[in-house]
Structures are given as structure tokens and as C-alpha cells.
Scaffold this motif. Structure first.
Motif, mmCIF file in Angstrom:
data_model
loop_
_atom_site.group_PDB
_atom_site.id
_atom_site.type_symbol
_atom_site.label_atom_id
_atom_site.label_comp_id
_atom_site.label_asym_id
_atom_site.label_seq_id
_atom_site.Cartn_x
_atom_site.Cartn_y
_atom_site.Cartn_z
ATOM 1 N N ASN A 92 -1.538 -12.312 4.822
ATOM 2 C CA ASN A 92 -0.252 -12.719 5.388
ATOM 3 C C ASN A 92 0.560 -11.536 5.883
ATOM 4 O OD1 ASN A 92 -0.906 -15.317 4.721
ATOM 5 N ND2 ASN A 92 0.257 -15.328 2.806
ATOM 6 N N ARG A 93 0.693 -10.517 5.043
ATOM 7 C CA ARG A 93 1.496 -9.347 5.357
ATOM 8 C C ARG A 93 0.927 -8.124 4.653
ATOM 9 N NH1 ARG A 93 3.426 -11.846 8.887
ATOM 10 N NH2 ARG A 93 5.622 -12.299 9.369
ATOM 11 N N ILE A 94 1.185 -6.951 5.224
ATOM 12 C CA ILE A 94 0.894 -5.693 4.554
ATOM 13 C C ILE A 94 2.135 -4.813 4.680
ATOM 14 C CG2 ILE A 94 -0.285 -4.826 6.627
ATOM 15 C CD1 ILE A 94 -1.921 -3.010 4.731
ATOM 16 N N TYR A 95 2.632 -4.341 3.537
ATOM 17 C CA TYR A 95 3.849 -3.545 3.504
ATOM 18 C C TYR A 95 3.528 -2.112 3.083
ATOM 19 C CZ TYR A 95 6.225 -8.081 3.567
ATOM 20 O OH TYR A 95 6.664 -9.348 3.906
ATOM 21 N N THR A 96 4.076 -1.144 3.812
ATOM 22 C CA THR A 96 3.890 0.267 3.496
ATOM 23 C C THR A 96 5.214 0.993 3.739
ATOM 24 O OG1 THR A 96 3.283 1.000 5.725
ATOM 25 C CG2 THR A 96 1.516 0.111 4.347
ATOM 26 N N ASP A 97 5.222 2.295 3.468
ATOM 27 C CA ASP A 97 6.357 3.103 3.894
ATOM 28 C C ASP A 97 6.142 3.500 5.361
ATOM 29 O OD1 ASP A 97 4.476 5.137 3.870
ATOM 30 O OD2 ASP A 97 5.125 5.943 1.942
ATOM 31 N N GLN A 98 6.966 4.391 5.863
ATOM 32 C CA GLN A 98 6.896 4.715 7.280
ATOM 33 C C GLN A 98 5.987 5.898 7.599
ATOM 34 O OE1 GLN A 98 11.009 5.009 8.726
ATOM 35 N NE2 GLN A 98 10.761 2.974 9.615
ATOM 36 N N ALA A 99 5.036 6.197 6.730
ATOM 37 C CA ALA A 99 4.071 7.255 7.031
ATOM 38 C C ALA A 99 3.300 6.894 8.302
ATOM 39 C CB ALA A 99 3.113 7.438 5.865
ATOM 40 N N ALA A 100 3.213 7.846 9.221
ATOM 41 C CA ALA A 100 2.618 7.580 10.530
ATOM 42 C C ALA A 100 1.140 7.212 10.442
ATOM 43 C CB ALA A 100 2.791 8.801 11.425
ATOM 44 N N VAL A 101 0.475 7.620 9.369
ATOM 45 C CA VAL A 101 -0.960 7.376 9.275
ATOM 46 C C VAL A 101 -1.277 5.885 9.289
ATOM 47 C CG1 VAL A 101 -0.954 7.407 6.737
ATOM 48 C CG2 VAL A 101 -3.050 7.951 7.976
ATOM 49 N N TYR A 102 -0.388 5.041 8.732
ATOM 50 C CA TYR A 102 -0.660 3.611 8.679
ATOM 51 C C TYR A 102 -0.632 2.980 10.069
ATOM 52 C CZ TYR A 102 0.057 4.172 3.671
ATOM 53 O OH TYR A 102 -0.035 4.577 2.367
ATOM 54 N N ASP A 103 0.162 3.530 10.974
ATOM 55 C CA ASP A 103 0.213 2.986 12.334
ATOM 56 C C ASP A 103 -1.122 3.137 13.058
ATOM 57 O OD1 ASP A 103 2.884 2.328 12.002
ATOM 58 O OD2 ASP A 103 3.569 4.293 12.691
ATOM 59 N N PHE A 104 -1.872 4.170 12.708
ATOM 60 C CA PHE A 104 -3.155 4.423 13.357
ATOM 61 C C PHE A 104 -4.340 3.893 12.541
ATOM 62 C CE2 PHE A 104 -0.212 7.726 14.777
ATOM 63 C CZ PHE A 104 -0.335 7.622 16.152
ATOM 64 N N MET B 64 0.845 -1.191 0.000
ATOM 65 C CA MET B 64 0.000 0.000 0.000
ATOM 66 C C MET B 64 0.877 1.236 0.000
ATOM 67 S SD MET B 64 -3.160 0.714 2.612
ATOM 68 C CE MET B 64 -4.243 2.121 2.417
ATOM 69 N N ASP B 65 0.518 2.185 -0.841
ATOM 70 C CA ASP B 65 1.314 3.402 -0.938
ATOM 71 C C ASP B 65 0.436 4.517 -1.487
ATOM 72 O OD1 ASP B 65 3.493 5.005 -0.659
ATOM 73 O OD2 ASP B 65 4.590 4.262 -2.399
ATOM 74 N N GLU B 66 0.941 5.745 -1.435
ATOM 75 C CA GLU B 66 0.202 6.895 -1.944
ATOM 76 C C GLU B 66 1.106 7.700 -2.859
ATOM 77 O OE1 GLU B 66 2.624 8.064 1.351
ATOM 78 O OE2 GLU B 66 1.002 6.577 1.314
ATOM 79 N N PRO C 59 -9.695 12.543 -0.675
ATOM 80 C CA PRO C 59 -9.601 13.977 -0.390
ATOM 81 C C PRO C 59 -8.403 14.346 0.464
ATOM 82 C CG PRO C 59 -11.290 12.976 0.963
ATOM 83 C CD PRO C 59 -10.834 11.915 0.011
ATOM 84 N N ASN C 60 -7.913 13.378 1.263
ATOM 85 C CA ASN C 60 -6.799 13.662 2.158
ATOM 86 C C ASN C 60 -6.198 12.350 2.636
ATOM 87 O OD1 ASN C 60 -8.373 12.766 4.598
ATOM 88 N ND2 ASN C 60 -9.591 14.579 4.072
ATOM 89 N N GLY C 61 -5.111 12.467 3.390
ATOM 90 C CA GLY C 61 -4.439 11.289 3.924
ATOM 91 C C GLY C 61 -4.652 11.109 5.409
ATOM 92 N N LYS C 62 -5.808 11.517 5.895
ATOM 93 C CA LYS C 62 -6.099 11.406 7.319
ATOM 94 C C LYS C 62 -6.371 9.954 7.712
ATOM 95 C CE LYS C 62 -7.988 16.087 7.787
ATOM 96 N NZ LYS C 62 -9.162 16.917 8.186
ATOM 97 N N VAL C 63 -6.287 9.708 9.010
ATOM 98 C CA VAL C 63 -6.470 8.352 9.526
ATOM 99 C C VAL C 63 -7.837 7.800 9.154
ATOM 100 C CG1 VAL C 63 -6.627 6.963 11.623
ATOM 101 C CG2 VAL C 63 -4.860 8.714 11.430
ATOM 102 N N GLU C 64 -8.882 8.619 9.283
ATOM 103 C CA GLU C 64 -10.238 8.149 8.988
ATOM 104 C C GLU C 64 -10.366 7.708 7.536
ATOM 105 O OE1 GLU C 64 -9.461 11.041 10.274
ATOM 106 O OE2 GLU C 64 -10.095 10.864 12.377
ATOM 107 N N THR C 65 -9.751 8.446 6.619
ATOM 108 C CA THR C 65 -9.831 8.121 5.192
ATOM 109 C C THR C 65 -9.125 6.812 4.890
ATOM 110 O OG1 THR C 65 -9.882 10.486 4.663
ATOM 111 C CG2 THR C 65 -9.346 8.964 2.880
ATOM 112 N N ILE C 66 -7.886 6.669 5.360
ATOM 113 C CA ILE C 66 -7.107 5.465 5.079
ATOM 114 C C ILE C 66 -7.712 4.252 5.777
ATOM 115 C CG2 ILE C 66 -4.812 4.438 5.184
ATOM 116 C CD1 ILE C 66 -5.059 6.878 3.344
ATOM 117 N N SER C 67 -8.195 4.448 7.001
ATOM 118 C CA SER C 67 -8.787 3.336 7.748
ATOM 119 C C SER C 67 -10.013 2.778 7.047
ATOM 120 C CB SER C 67 -9.149 3.814 9.154
ATOM 121 O OG SER C 67 -9.758 2.784 9.899
ATOM 122 N N ALA C 68 -10.845 3.662 6.480
ATOM 123 C CA ALA C 68 -12.041 3.210 5.760
ATOM 124 C C ALA C 68 -11.665 2.396 4.521
ATOM 125 C CB ALA C 68 -12.894 4.409 5.370
#
Length: 321
Positions: free
Chosen positions: A209-221, A144-146, A189-198
Motif C-alpha cells: 500500500n505504502r512505503i515510508y522513509t526519511d528524505q535520504a536521496a538514495v530511496y528516490d533512486f 524503512m530506515d537506516e 557495507p554501504n548506503g549506495k543505490v545498488e545496495t538499497i535497491s537489492a
């Protein structure tokens, strides 16, 4: 089925309508699109100079409260179009097979369509229908990436205010025995937690099995507790992918490369309002790249999609998100 196959297999409007009927009613039971009744009668209309733009194969519902006349194009993107269905089929083939997309102006010239507005409306109807309805959640290993499109102009002296960038979130499976290497694009519309979580909740299987992303803090939440245990990150600023390492996002990033080259090279400029439709086109073309039935799949989706009115397409009142 490429453009040459279409020109060989379909020579009349009746043949095109028969193909649409098989896609719309695969069981052979014709149903009224208005009330759903299967008690219908067939009306055969003879074509003439005054009815050349009307469908030759008509049905009429026998329900007393309905009595609706319809054809295989009713309730589809081909509805209320004065263009022959063969022209539509050729346009679908051109859009579907062009690796980096094809502009409405080029399709207009190839197919001899009377006006650019007609061709532009046609291709946006096709893009609207290319979106997969109720897609299966992604499984296996998911990256997953943006990325961002558009943005500020490099010109120093500009009278108009600079436009913000459009954010696109992508998810892509890694090809293995359990998954097909699908990709999905979302204009958000944005990269907020609510948007990505949905997006994650709707499109990713919690038992992957696995999900790989970069270190953007939004993925942690944005990831739930189950997915957080399977989450691995890559720090692009200090790390490079070691040959043989499985922790990377190169797979999803490679799809961004083709997407951007197509948008810049074929369309040059894409409106924010219509961006998701272009993403639908690139997503479909990528996911069905190895399929031998991609034309039939595309037409089947178009038979299940309501036509996109021109007023809606050009209106500024509709919200983008």
C-alpha cells in the motif's frame, strides 16, 4: 516454552532426540541426510561411561552406495557437539526469552558449561540458525530506515585509527489485518543505490500500500517505478508527526531503540564480522514475541541449518559482505 517448561518436559537425551526427530521429519519418514534415501534401519545404542557423549538413537542408510550412519542431530547445529541436547535446549530458551539478549559468559555460568569458548561457539550457532530462510516479502504499509553502530572514539589522544561505523538497514511492517508487524535487519557495507535497491527488490512486495522513509536521496533512486508511486517521505529536520498522521517512520525507529539498548547493555561491544548474527537474534525475538510456539519454531530452523564450524567463526579470511 520457557526454561522451566523445558526442564519439566525434557529429562533425558532420548526425549530431546525424539523432539528433534519430530521437527526434522514431521511426516514421520526418516531420510538419510547424505543421499536422501528413506530406506533406513534403526540402530539402538546402549549408553555407557565410554559413550556418554554419543547419541543413543542412531539410523543407518540401507542404500548400497551410502551406508551412512546418522541421528536426528546430523546436519543440524547440534551436530558434532559434546554437550547434551538438553543443555542446547536450555541455551536456546535463554537466548530466545532474554528481551535484550544474553552474553555467552552469562550463559556459561547459568548452564555450567566448561569453557567460555564452548559457550561462545554455541550461541553463535544459535544466532546463525535464527535467520529466517526464504522469508515472505513484506506487505501492507512498510517503513524503512537506516542507523549506525560503533564509530569514532571520543578520546582525543588515540594511537589506533578510528573505526568506521557499521550501517544497519531496517524494514518494518505496520501491524494490521494483512500483515504481522514483522521487522528485518540488514548489516550492509554501504548506503549506495545498488545496495538499497537489492534489499528492496528481495524483501518488499511491489504491490504494497505504502512505503515510508526519511528524505535520504538514495530511496528516490533505489525504488522501482511501481514503489515510487507509493513512496512518502518525512523530513525530520523541520517536521514532527501530527497526532493521527500516518506518514512517519516512528514504528521502525522504535525497533532501533530496543536493538541498540540490547547491543550496548548486554554485549557492550559487537564485532563487525558477527554483527549480522546478533541482528538475526533480535529480529527473531521481535517477530516471534507473541507466538506460543517460538521454541518449536527456533528448533525447527536449527534442524534445517548446518553447523557453523569454529574455524569459520574465528577466521579472518572470510569476506564480511
Amino acid at each position: 516454552m520457557n526454561l522451566l517448561d523445558i526442564s519439566r518436559e525434557f529429562t533425558t537425551d532420548e526425549q530431546c532426540l525424539a523432539f528433534l526427530e519430530n521437527q526434522k521429519w514431521p511426516t514421520g519418514v526418516v531420510r538419510c541426510p547424505t543421499c536422501g534415501n528413506n530406506k533406513i534401519s534403526r540402530v539402538v545404542r546402549k549408553t555407557s561411561a565410554t559413550t556418554k557423549n554419543k547419541r543413543a538413537q542412531l539410523y543407518q542408510c540401507l542404500e548400497k552406495t551410502c551406508k551412512q550412519q546418522f541421528s536426528a542431530t546430523s546436519g543440524t547445529i547440534f551436530h558434532d557437539s559434546h554437550l547434551p541436547i538438553l543443555t542446547w535446549f536450555m541455551a536456546v530458551s535463554l537466548v530466545m526469552d532474554a528481551k535484550k539478549g544474553m552474553s555467552a559468559l552469562q550463559i556459561q555460568k547459568h548452564l555450567g558449561i566448561g569453557s567460555y569458548q564452548t559457550a561462545w561457539h554455541m550461541v553463535h550457532r544459535i544466532r546463525e540458525a535464527m535467520a529466517e530462510q526464504n522469508p515472505k516479502p513484506m506487505t501492507g504499509i512498510v517503513e524503512m530506515d537506516e542507523t549506525y553502530l560503533g564509530g569514532r572514539s571520543k578520546r582525543r589522544h588515540r594511537a589506533k585509527p578510528r573505526a568506521p561505523k557499521d550501517m544497519i538497514v531496517a524494514m518494518r511492517e505496520r501491524s494490521d489485518k494483512r500483515s504481522e508487524g514483522r521487522v528485518r535487519y540488514f548489516h550492509v557495507p554501504n548506503g549506495k543505490v545498488e545496495t538499497i535497491s537489492a534489499l528492496v527488490k528481495k524483501n518488499i512486495d511491489p504491490y504494497i500500500n505504502r512505503i515510508y522513509t526519511d528524505q535520504a536521496a538514495v530511496y528516490d533512486f533505489a525504488l522501482n517505478r511501481e514503489l515510487s508511486k507509493k513512496h512518502r517521505t518525512v523530513n525530520h529536520s523541520i517536521e514532527w508527526v501530527v497526532p493521527g498522521s500516518r506518514i512517519h517512520t516512528n514504528t521502525v525507529e522504535s525497533s532501533f531503540s530496543l536493538l541498540k539498548r540490547g547491543l550496548i547493555g548486554s554485549f557492550h561491544r559487537v564485532s563487525t564480522k558477527h554483527l549480522q548474527r546478533y541482528l538475526n537474534e533480535f529480529e527473531y525475538r521481535f517477530n516471534e514475541r507473541h507466538s506460543t510456539q517460538k521454541f518449536s519454531i527456533a528448533v525447527n530452523r536449527m534442524c534445517q541449518t548446518k553447523p557453523l564450524p569454529y574455524k569459520t567463526l574465528t577466521s579472518d579470511s572470510d569476506p564480511l559482505f
